[in-house]
Write a protein that holds these residues in place. Structure first.
Motif, PDB file in Angstrom:
ATOM      1  N   TRP A  28     -90.104   5.115 -13.916  1.00  0.00           N
ATOM      2  CA  TRP A  28     -89.725   3.733 -13.637  1.00  0.00           C
ATOM      3  C   TRP A  28     -88.964   3.642 -12.331  1.00  0.00           C
ATOM      4  O   TRP A  28     -89.213   2.757 -11.513  1.00  0.00           O
ATOM      5  CB  TRP A  28     -88.911   3.177 -14.808  1.00  0.00           C
ATOM      6  N   ARG A  32     -90.146   1.467  -9.268  1.00  0.00           N
ATOM      7  CA  ARG A  32     -89.248   0.470  -8.715  1.00  0.00           C
ATOM      8  C   ARG A  32     -89.047   0.690  -7.231  1.00  0.00           C
ATOM      9  O   ARG A  32     -89.069  -0.248  -6.433  1.00  0.00           O
ATOM     10  CB  ARG A  32     -87.908   0.561  -9.448  1.00  0.00           C
ATOM     11  N   ILE A  36     -89.864  -2.078  -4.384  1.00  0.00           N
ATOM     12  CA  ILE A  36     -88.843  -2.613  -3.481  1.00  0.00           C
ATOM     13  C   ILE A  36     -89.170  -2.274  -2.039  1.00  0.00           C
ATOM     14  O   ILE A  36     -89.054  -3.116  -1.146  1.00  0.00           O
ATOM     15  CB  ILE A  36     -87.452  -2.083  -3.885  1.00  0.00           C
ATOM     16  N   ILE A  39     -91.985  -4.662  -0.904  1.00  0.00           N
ATOM     17  CA  ILE A  39     -91.554  -6.032  -0.617  1.00  0.00           C
ATOM     18  C   ILE A  39     -90.702  -6.058   0.650  1.00  0.00           C
ATOM     19  O   ILE A  39     -90.867  -6.914   1.517  1.00  0.00           O
ATOM     20  CB  ILE A  39     -90.777  -6.617  -1.815  1.00  0.00           C
ATOM     21  N   GLU A 325     -72.578 -14.683  -5.948  1.00  0.00           N
ATOM     22  CA  GLU A 325     -72.433 -14.330  -7.350  1.00  0.00           C
ATOM     23  C   GLU A 325     -71.203 -14.977  -7.952  1.00  0.00           C
ATOM     24  O   GLU A 325     -71.183 -15.326  -9.115  1.00  0.00           O
ATOM     25  CB  GLU A 325     -72.364 -12.808  -7.488  1.00  0.00           C
ATOM     26  N   ILE A 330     -74.495 -21.548 -10.618  1.00  0.00           N
ATOM     27  CA  ILE A 330     -75.186 -21.748 -11.871  1.00  0.00           C
ATOM     28  C   ILE A 330     -74.420 -22.655 -12.811  1.00  0.00           C
ATOM     29  O   ILE A 330     -74.992 -23.229 -13.700  1.00  0.00           O
ATOM     30  CB  ILE A 330     -75.370 -20.389 -12.533  1.00  0.00           C
TER      31      ILE A 330
ATOM     32  N   CYS B  98     -87.897 -10.289  -8.949  1.00  0.00           N
ATOM     33  CA  CYS B  98     -87.062  -9.633  -7.938  1.00  0.00           C
ATOM     34  C   CYS B  98     -85.604  -9.597  -8.377  1.00  0.00           C
ATOM     35  O   CYS B  98     -84.912  -8.596  -8.162  1.00  0.00           O
ATOM     36  CB  CYS B  98     -87.151 -10.374  -6.614  1.00  0.00           C
ATOM     37  N   LEU B 101     -85.083  -6.907 -10.766  1.00  0.00           N
ATOM     38  CA  LEU B 101     -85.102  -5.620 -10.053  1.00  0.00           C
ATOM     39  C   LEU B 101     -83.769  -5.377  -9.359  1.00  0.00           C
ATOM     40  O   LEU B 101     -83.179  -4.305  -9.485  1.00  0.00           O
ATOM     41  CB  LEU B 101     -86.195  -5.634  -8.984  1.00  0.00           C
ATOM     42  N   LEU B 102     -83.306  -6.400  -8.641  1.00  0.00           N
ATOM     43  CA  LEU B 102     -82.100  -6.220  -7.837  1.00  0.00           C
ATOM     44  C   LEU B 102     -80.844  -6.155  -8.696  1.00  0.00           C
ATOM     45  O   LEU B 102     -79.790  -5.771  -8.223  1.00  0.00           O
ATOM     46  CB  LEU B 102     -81.963  -7.364  -6.827  1.00  0.00           C
ATOM     47  N   GLN B 104     -80.644  -4.288 -11.310  1.00  0.00           N
ATOM     48  CA  GLN B 104     -80.506  -2.946 -11.863  1.00  0.00           C
ATOM     49  C   GLN B 104     -79.709  -2.065 -10.916  1.00  0.00           C
ATOM     50  O   GLN B 104     -79.536  -2.396  -9.750  1.00  0.00           O
ATOM     51  CB  GLN B 104     -81.888  -2.341 -12.091  1.00  0.00           C
ATOM     52  N   LYS B 105     -79.233  -0.955 -11.461  1.00  0.00           N
ATOM     53  CA  LYS B 105     -78.442  -0.059 -10.622  1.00  0.00           C
ATOM     54  C   LYS B 105     -79.354   0.998 -10.030  1.00  0.00           C
ATOM     55  O   LYS B 105     -80.055   1.693 -10.750  1.00  0.00           O
ATOM     56  CB  LYS B 105     -77.358   0.615 -11.463  1.00  0.00           C
ATOM     57  N   PHE B 106     -79.379   1.085  -8.724  1.00  0.00           N
ATOM     58  CA  PHE B 106     -80.112   2.189  -8.095  1.00  0.00           C
ATOM     59  C   PHE B 106     -79.510   2.434  -6.727  1.00  0.00           C
ATOM     60  O   PHE B 106     -78.745   1.607  -6.213  1.00  0.00           O
ATOM     61  CB  PHE B 106     -81.601   1.872  -7.995  1.00  0.00           C
ATOM     62  N   GLN B 203     -76.141 -12.118 -13.658  1.00  0.00           N
ATOM     63  CA  GLN B 203     -74.849 -11.451 -13.714  1.00  0.00           C
ATOM     64  C   GLN B 203     -73.853 -12.181 -14.578  1.00  0.00           C
ATOM     65  O   GLN B 203     -72.824 -11.624 -14.929  1.00  0.00           O
ATOM     66  CB  GLN B 203     -74.321 -11.278 -12.305  1.00  0.00           C
TER      67      GLN B 203
END
Lengths: 331, 300
Positions: A28, A32, A36, A39, A325, A330, B98, B101-102, B104-106, B203
């Protein structure tokens, strides 16, 4: 090694299960990564192509062997594009103009957002519904009346009384945009008001109550206590306001089509480049400009226009993503 | 502020004074022009030599002209609506994807995020215009330029198409998929803000929910559909509205409206075109908003 270690402590089926989840996890993260990277490539590919175009020499235009890195480097394209765009004066103008609009919009929208978030008065909900309406109505609907309004600008006939003149023409000055953004009705102001309102609704009321008890007035509370705490929405709104104003063609072409703004220069760049290049072949007055060469200059010009934004983004992107964030867009 | 007022009244006055700049602007620069624009759309506007103008009422003829007689307006409007119908679901799906995806932690996540939001910064009408003009100049015709711009993905979809058709996938679906692949650049560049909004929503989901689900033995797939999706669903509505407005603010229709006003100097016709456009957008928004809001799950 890891596997051998596990084997000693755990039964076989458990090991198999662990192994499976682990390899699935790796698979995965690999998938991923591919997604990424793909894109991201789609996003930055045009920029890379433009950089490659900007440093490519004229003689490489038809060279099929070239992929991204040209054989002959040159700075001619950049020089020509700067010449056509009238680059540094336009850039200074645009940045100044966008910065002024940015501060005005942030200020007026913060005030309105705070007013809507914290106070109760008659008709508040109706008024806020009108804010939403300003987001929903396409600006083109107001285009003609707005144009005529600023062409014959006269506030309730006050000017006529003072100066005796019929009215003043504000088209091709910076005033229309300044007036619009100072009254929180500029480009996408409704959205900014919404962002501020959502943020202020989320802040605890106790802070203001404490300020009130300590004897601060309404505006003092706002400027000394609420605003310093509202950094996240401020960053978001200011960045949006700056960038969208910088890129805007709607207001620019409506009110300021004769001014020296970068977005207008860019929109007319292809035509100008065509003329400019034709003029370069002085010996052959009938020669037409090579379209490939024009395209090269246009690409270079576009690159020159977006580079300041990219540089600015490099510095603020960390705050930007974080503050989005925390802004609570929201609600 | 006078003494003797109740606290409530004082607060109300203070609130109004906070929104006062906006209110002035709204009345003078939004409400009045809006009403004027309705009036213009029913009249013919003659600019006087002195700089003023006079109105001459012509009834519905502007609207009739825009819909029935004008050569391109009709087609552009339907095209814009169809484009939107195709693009909105794609943009929504892509941006939610997206955002997950973003979220997630990587390693390199902050770089990836910065890149994904780059289109928000660079989206510019002027640049798109210049690029199209450059292409027209190069190929000599607007038609060819448009085709070239569309095929600039340089991805040959033909074998893929025939493969899908051989698998008996219906033509409509194949068309849609191929269209989606060809629009990938457009979709990626116009979903920046939507990704941001979804990311913020993701979040704000309390992590305790995920912990409980994990303890109960839910798989990632189930967790996505039973927790993540319902929790971000209110934002789907926001994003739909944002996407529709965004796709409509820079379309060929608005260009036509602008050109009608400032090149052919037919202000009345331009105003009526703008109103037809506004009403179309409004109806679409109301319709879609109604359908989506019935399916939205509100946590609070």
């Amino acid at each position: 090694m890891q596997v051998g270690k596990l084997q000693r402590f755990r039964p076989d089926e458990n090991l198999l299960y662990r192994w499976k989840t682990k390899s699935l996890g790796y698979l995965w993260s690999f998938g991923r990564f591919i997604l990424i990277a793909g894109i991201s490539f789609v996003i930055i590919q045009p920029i890379i192509m433009k950089i490659s175009m900007a440093i490519k020499d004229k003689q490489d235009i038809l060279n099929r062997m070239i992929f991204i890195i040209p054989e002959n480097f040159t700075l001619d394209n950049i020089r020509h594009a700067m010449d056509i765009l009238n680059y540094f004066p336009s850039l200074t103008n645009t940045v100044l103009y966008s910065a002024i609009i940015m501060f005005l919009q942030a200020a007026s929208c913060a005030l309105a957002g705070y007013g809507f978030a914290r106070f109760d008065f008659k008709g508040k909900n109706v008024l806020f519904a009108l804010v939403i309406l300003t987001i929903l109505v396409p600006p083109q609907t107001l285009m003609v009346p707005m144009y005529l309004y600023f062409r014959n600008f006269d506030l309730f006939g006050i000017l006529k009384l003072l100066t005796g003149k019929e009215s003043i023409n504000l088209i091709n000055t910076y005033w229309p945009s300044i007036v619009l953004s100072a009254t929180a009705n500029g480009l996408k102001s409704g959205l900014y008001i919404y962002i501020f309102r959502q943020f202020f609704r989320g802040t605890p009321k106790e802070i203001e109550e404490a300020a009130l008890i300590d004897g601060a007035g309404g505006f003092q509370t706002f400027f000394r206590i609420m605003l310093p705490n509202a950094i996240p929405p401020l960053v978001t709104v200011m960045l949006f306001a700056f960038v969208w104003q910088y890129n805007d063609t709607y207001f620019a072409s409506l009110f300021m089509s004769q001014t020296n703004l970068l977005s207008i220069q860019i929109a007319s760049l292809p035509a100008n480049a065509n003329v400019y290049i034709s003029l370069m072949y002085e010996q052959m007055p009938d020669a037409k400009a090579d379209p490939n060469h024009v395209a090269m200059i246009v690409d270079t010009g576009i690159l020159l226009a977006i580079i300041p934004l990219i540089i600015m983004y490099l510095f603020v992107q960390r705050y930007f993503v974080e503050s989005i964030e925390r802004t609570g867009v929201i609600g | 502020m006078k003494k003797g007022m109740t606290l409530r009244r004082r607060q109300a006055l203070l609130g109004i004074s906070f929104i006062f700049p906006w209110l002035c602007g709204f009345v003078l620069l939004f409400a009045v022009p809006l009403l004027q624009s309705i009036r213009y759309s029913f009249s013919k506007l003659n600019i006087l030599p002195g700089g003023g103008y006079e109105l001459e009422s012509v009834g519905l003829s502007n609207f009739r002209y825009a819909i029935l007689t004008d050569a391109t307006y009709n087609r552009l409007l339907t095209e814009a609506v169809l484009d939107m119908v195709i693009n909105v679901p794609l943009i929504l799906f892509f941006s939610l994807f997206c955002a997950t995806l973003l979220n997630q932690k990587f390693r390199g996540r902050s770089v990836a995020r910065a890149l994904f939001f780059l289109p928000v910064i660079l989206a510019s009408g002027a640049i798109a215009q210049a690029e199209l003009a450059g292409l027209i100049n190069m190929t000599g015709s607007a038609q060819a330029a448009e085709e070239l711009a569309e095929s600039s993905a340089l991805f040959d979809t033909l074998p893929f198409t025939s493969l899908l058709l051989d698998l008996n996938v219906p033509m409509v679906v194949v068309d849609y998929l191929i269209g989606a692949v060809n629009r990938i650049y457009e979709i990626i560049t116009s979903s920046g803000v939507q990704i941001l909004i979804f990311l913020a929503a993701l979040q704000s989901i309390p992590s305790s929910m995920y912990e409980v689900a994990r303890l109960e033995g839910a798989t990632s797939y189930e967790i996505f559909w039973k927790i993540t999706f319902p929790m971000v669903s209110p934002l789907i509505l926001t994003n739909v509205i944002y996407t529709i407005i965004d796709s409509f603010t820079n379309s060929p229709v608005t260009e036509t409206i602008y050109n009608t006003a400032f090149q052919s100097l037919d202000f009345g016709l331009s105003a009526s075109m703008a109103w037809i456009y506004t009403l179309t957008v409004g109806l679409l928004l109301i319709g879609i908003g109604y359908v989506v809001s019935r399916r939205v799950f509100y946590y609070h």
